[in-house]
Design an enzyme around this catalytic site. Structure first.
Site, mmCIF file in Angstrom:
data_model
loop_
_atom_site.group_PDB
_atom_site.id
_atom_site.type_symbol
_atom_site.label_atom_id
_atom_site.label_comp_id
_atom_site.label_asym_id
_atom_site.label_seq_id
_atom_site.Cartn_x
_atom_site.Cartn_y
_atom_site.Cartn_z
ATOM 1 N N ASP A 72 33.980 52.065 49.911
ATOM 2 C CA ASP A 72 35.347 51.640 49.882
ATOM 3 C C ASP A 72 35.413 50.207 50.261
ATOM 4 O O ASP A 72 35.496 50.000 51.511
ATOM 5 C CB ASP A 72 36.608 52.475 50.605
ATOM 6 C CG ASP A 72 37.733 52.101 50.402
ATOM 7 O OD1 ASP A 72 38.042 51.127 49.949
ATOM 8 O OD2 ASP A 72 38.729 53.017 50.537
ATOM 9 N N SER A 155 37.538 35.295 35.113
ATOM 10 C CA SER A 155 37.699 35.253 33.841
ATOM 11 C C SER A 155 38.898 33.901 33.610
ATOM 12 O O SER A 155 39.133 33.368 34.350
ATOM 13 C CB SER A 155 38.800 36.613 33.580
ATOM 14 O OG SER A 155 40.187 36.269 33.827
ATOM 15 N N TYR A 167 46.997 38.492 39.975
ATOM 16 C CA TYR A 167 45.548 38.245 39.024
ATOM 17 C C TYR A 167 45.049 36.735 38.904
ATOM 18 O O TYR A 167 43.860 36.783 39.439
ATOM 19 C CB TYR A 167 45.721 39.060 37.746
ATOM 20 C CG TYR A 167 44.396 38.880 36.835
ATOM 21 C CD1 TYR A 167 43.607 40.142 36.885
ATOM 22 C CD2 TYR A 167 44.135 37.895 36.025
ATOM 23 C CE1 TYR A 167 42.552 40.010 35.869
ATOM 24 C CE2 TYR A 167 43.125 38.073 35.032
ATOM 25 C CZ TYR A 167 42.389 39.248 35.226
ATOM 26 O OH TYR A 167 41.088 39.102 34.462
ATOM 27 N N LYS A 171 41.436 35.478 40.718
ATOM 28 C CA LYS A 171 40.325 34.676 39.874
ATOM 29 C C LYS A 171 39.852 33.402 40.313
ATOM 30 O O LYS A 171 38.758 32.892 40.327
ATOM 31 C CB LYS A 171 40.554 34.761 38.456
ATOM 32 C CG LYS A 171 40.707 36.113 37.711
ATOM 33 C CD LYS A 171 39.621 37.164 37.910
ATOM 34 C CE LYS A 171 39.808 38.476 37.534
ATOM 35 N NZ LYS A 171 38.627 39.486 37.939
ATOM 36 N N THR A 202 35.533 48.277 27.392
ATOM 37 C CA THR A 202 35.542 49.364 28.577
ATOM 38 C C THR A 202 36.380 50.284 28.288
ATOM 39 O O THR A 202 37.341 50.206 27.390
ATOM 40 C CB THR A 202 35.855 48.867 29.722
ATOM 41 O OG1 THR A 202 37.060 48.196 29.761
ATOM 42 C CG2 THR A 202 35.015 47.613 30.102
#
Length: 287
Positions: A72, A155, A167, A171, A202
């Protein structure tokens, strides 16, 4: 003739499924011993299919040596145990791929960040902080042998608005890790680089596209396989001029062209013209 990564030891974090699984399989296909980490030990542990044991078995079938390790990445003790195991069993570590991240199911829904669950910010725990912790434990192994590569999966969301501020911050954060870790690691022949991936083929992407096929028409055709990034990382590790790319943020599709890597017979496009390119580090160093 041996495989190009024969004898190489790699850790790929968050590799039960998705990008991490593909990267692990690609490195395994090139002969590497790959430690596969994640929380999913049994099918059903997560909403999407995939387990660490399943990925490890596929790595071995591909020609490498897969090692499943339940970890984890929000727990530093788990990460410490992972790298202690690598040290004990292998005595070295050549490649670390920091891929583990938290992706909330509502990440791609429209709306202001304040209208979505606060949990979306957990990507700064598993995704940003976790990558620092894994690198912190991996670096001494690489420094001792004066060889290694720490790669971060990133990304175009580091450049343009993509899925909201949490997000994007994650990145940008891993890109900066690559830039700054490279400075510290330079004297020891250890490289750090961040790889921008395109849209990936995916299970998660397939689920999103199936829910709105008209919106995503044609996207699957230009999407990259997760294995594609793994082969790019493998080539970067083997590059005799690897040190020249250390500290850089690299677009995987562009690096693949340089190395002569295709993706199932096709060449995935770089999205630089549409989404922007990476900002490289200023050469100034303030200690």
């Amino acid at each position: 003739m041996g495989k190009p990564l024969q004898g190489v030891v790699a850790v790929v974090t968050g590799s039960s499924r998705g990008a991490g699984k593909g990267i692990a399989l690609a490195l395994g296909a090139e002969g590497a011993t790959v430690y596969v980490t994640g929380r999913s030990q049994h099918e059903g542990d997560a909403a999407l299919p995939g387990t660490i044991g399943g990925t490890a078995a596929e790595v071995s079938r591909a020609g490498g040596h897969g090692m499943a390790v339940a970890c984890d990445h929000s727990r530093d003790a788990d990460v410490r145990a992972l790298f202690e195991r690598v040290r004990s069993e292998q005595g070295k570590l050549d490649i670390l791929v920091n891929n583990a991240t938290f992706l909330h199911d509502q990440l791609i829904e429209k709306g202001g960040f304040w209208t979505k669950p606060l949990d979306l910010v957990d990507i700064l725990d598993v995704g940003l902080r976790s990558a620092y912790v894994a690198s912190w434990y991996a670096a001494p192994l690489m420094v001792a042998q004066k060889n290694g590569l720490i790669a971060f999966t990133s990304s175009f969301g580091a450049s343009c608005y993509m899925h909201g501020p949490a997000y994007g911050a994650q990145k940008v954060g891993v890109d900066k890790f690559a830039k700054d870790m490279a400075v510290d690691l330079k004297p020891y022949n250890v490289a750090a680089a961040s790889i921008w991936m395109g849209m990936l083929r995916t299970d998660r992407t397939r689920r999103v596209m199936d829910a709105d096929p008209q919106k995503y028409a044609g996207f699957w055709d230009i999407a990259e396989t997760p294995e594609f990034t793994g082969h790019v990382i493998g080539a970067l590790y083997r590059d005799p001029k690897r040190a020249e790319k250390s500290g850089q943020v690299l677009i995987g599709a562009e690096l693949a062209l340089e190395y002569g890597i295709s993706d199932e017979g096709r060449q995935p496009p770089s999205h630089r013209p549409m989404l922007g390119g990476p900002q490289q580090a200023h050469p100034a160093i303030v200690e």
